[in-house]
Design a protein around this motif. Structure first.
Motif, short mmCIF file in Angstrom:
data_model
loop_
_atom_site.label_atom_id
_atom_site.label_comp_id
_atom_site.label_asym_id
_atom_site.label_seq_id
_atom_site.Cartn_x
_atom_site.Cartn_y
_atom_site.Cartn_z
N HIS A 222 4.25 0.93 8.49
CA HIS A 222 3.52 -0.41 8.95
C HIS A 222 3.72 -1.52 8.19
CE1 HIS A 222 0.24 -2.30 11.11
NE2 HIS A 222 0.20 -2.94 9.76
N GLU A 224 3.12 -5.50 7.40
CA GLU A 224 2.25 -6.43 7.94
C GLU A 224 2.60 -7.32 8.64
OE1 GLU A 224 1.10 -8.35 4.04
OE2 GLU A 224 -0.10 -6.48 3.37
N ARG A 241 -0.80 4.74 9.40
CA ARG A 241 -0.50 3.80 8.30
C ARG A 241 -0.87 4.46 7.06
NH1 ARG A 241 -3.64 -1.74 7.70
NH2 ARG A 241 -2.76 -1.84 9.99
N SER A 244 -2.05 3.51 1.06
CA SER A 244 -1.74 2.14 0.00
C SER A 244 -0.98 1.22 0.47
CB SER A 244 -1.41 3.28 -1.24
OG SER A 244 -1.19 1.86 -2.35
N ASN A 245 -1.00 -0.07 0.42
CA ASN A 245 -0.16 -1.10 0.51
C ASN A 245 0.85 -1.27 -0.64
OD1 ASN A 245 0.60 -4.00 -0.06
ND2 ASN A 245 0.06 -3.91 2.06
N TYR A 246 0.23 -1.16 -1.86
CA TYR A 246 1.26 -1.25 -2.92
C TYR A 246 2.17 -0.36 -3.15
CZ TYR A 246 2.59 -2.60 -7.87
OH TYR A 246 3.38 -2.88 -9.03
N ASP A 248 3.18 2.00 -0.75
CA ASP A 248 3.86 2.25 0.42
C ASP A 248 5.30 2.26 0.42
OD1 ASP A 248 4.59 2.53 3.01
OD2 ASP A 248 3.22 1.05 3.75
N GLN A 251 7.37 0.25 2.76
CA GLN A 251 7.55 -1.23 2.52
C GLN A 251 8.43 -1.52 1.05
OE1 GLN A 251 4.15 -4.09 2.97
NE2 GLN A 251 2.74 -2.09 3.44
N HIS A 263 7.65 -7.71 -0.31
CA HIS A 263 6.34 -6.74 -0.58
C HIS A 263 5.42 -7.15 -1.71
CE1 HIS A 263 4.58 -2.97 -2.33
NE2 HIS A 263 4.18 -3.09 -0.85
#
Length: 407
Positions: A222, A224, A241, A244-246, A248, A251, A263
């Protein structure tokens, strides 16, 4: 007014971190460039290629996670595991418990196979548990510095592949000083850190991800809205998803890949250091580096025994780069460590959990896997033990180590 940083001189002979190679520190003093500067992206490509050699892999997805080695561990597990997934963790020391905790935070259903500290986990126990549990992921450490044990992995890889289980391995304490064959042993994801056998500072986590794991991670992708193409976000249900974004990995793979999708801002100074760690290792030769760690680790092992000290654990499965030594009766372990540090500027380690206060851990890794470092540590340890009233063999440590070097 605060003074400039001026750390006291130390020789770090514990289980890590260790003294960074001066060449790594010099590389880290290089100027910064923008993260999309052609020079920067070229260095990123070179770093990926160097770590493919270090990990003994052809995996395209081989790069750095910005953060300490634990960031690499969390990135791997949070990107592989979804709530309710089953994971099997062989536990033979503190860091097996760490993998268990992180997997639990991913809301996975965690199962363990445990053996007493000082042993490794037999492959047949792992296979029995896989048949019983049917996990999605088998997660283990290769070298656990809390016990100094090095888990054999080749059989784990064969078992995991045969039962269609993903195999994740944390090699923070072992990579560069112990044999690690990612592709030959069928390891799906491997992470590490710089501060042990790679001879650098903590702060960057090399990782390599095989095709089977890439497929799982990409299935949860996923990116953004507004950054990815419209089709990228639509490919994957939002419910899958990565938490964690950081961390991930989907990404981060896109960030290191040819499209360089934004990223985060790359930790440039750490990239310089991580690249230099790998460059030095590849220049030396991976087999030669492993042999260097074996030689100096064997000399340290012989040396502590030569002093009359007892070694902890199954020495046949000990890592090359660290040894655990029982603290002699009547000796206060922390007082010896303090004297080593204050009188000689040498750091050795204590341990965790059931071994806290019972053993010292002495490392010979990275830049400190050297003859002078081994002999100096043994000579100073003898003097401190004598001052503490311990019965040690005069000259026994240095003498036994010299015999290893002579042979």
């Amino acid at each position: 007014m605060s003074l400039p940083i001026n750390p006291p001189p130390r020789m770090l002979m514990g289980p890590g971190p260790i003294d960074a190679d001066p060449r790594v520190l010099r590389a880290m003093s290089a100027a910064l460039v923008g993260q999309y500067d052609p020079a920067m992206t070229a260095y990123m490509n070179e770093t990926m290629a160097l770590y493919r050699t270090v990990f003994a892999t052809e995996n395209e997805q081989t790069f750095l996670v910005d953060g300490t080695s634990r960031a690499g561990i969390e990135a791997a597990l949070v990107s592989l595991l979804e709530p309710g997934d089953r994971v099997l963790v062989p536990v033979f020391g503190r860091f097996g418990h760490l993998l268990t905790e992180i997997a639990e935070r991913c809301r996975a259903e965690v199962h363990t196979v445990e053996v007493p500290w000082g042993e490794v986990v037999p492959a047949e126990l792992v296979e029995e548990a896989i048949v019983r549990v049917r996990p999605k992921v088998l997660a283990t450490v290769q070298g656990d510095t809390s016990t100094t044990m090095c888990q054999p992995l080749a059989a784990f890889g064969e078992i995991a592949r045969r039962h269609d289980v993903l195999l994740y391995v944390d090699t923070t304490a072992s990579l560069g000083g112990n044999e690690l064959l990612t592709d030959a042993w069928h390891l799906d994801v491997v992470t590490a850190g710089l501060q042990k056998c790679l001879g650098g500072p903590s702060g960057s986590a090399p990782i390599t991800i095989g095709p089977r794991a890439v497929e799982v991670i990409e299935a949860r992708r996923h990116i953004e809205a507004g950054i990815a193409d419209a089709g990228d976000a639509a490919d994957t249900p939002r419910g899958s998803r990565i938490a964690s974004n950081y961390l991930d990995l989907a990404q981060i793979m896109a960030y290191w890949g040819p499209r360089r999708l934004n990223h985060h801002t790359e930790a440039t100074t750490m990239l310089w250091g991580a690249r230099e760690c790998a460059r030095i290792l590849v220049e030396e030769g991976i087999p030669q580096a492993i042999e260097r760690h074996r030689l100096h680790g064997e000399a340290m092992l012989a040396g502590v025994r030569g002093l009359g000290l007892e070694v902890f654990g199954d020495v046949a499965h000990k890592m090359t780069n660290v040894v655990a030594v029982h603290i002699p009766d009547g000796v206060v372990g922390d007082r010896v460590r303090t004297a080593m540090l204050e009188d000689f500027g040498i750091e050795i380690g204590t341990s965790f959990g059931p071994l806290h206060g019972k053993v010292w851990r002495i490392g010979t890794m990275g830049y400190n896997a050297r003859t002078d470092a081994v002999l100096t540590t043994l000579a100073c340890l003898e003097q401190v033990l004598r001052a503490e009233g311990a019965s040690v063999t005069a000259g026994g440590g240095v003498g036994a180590a010299r015999e290893v070097y002579a042979s």
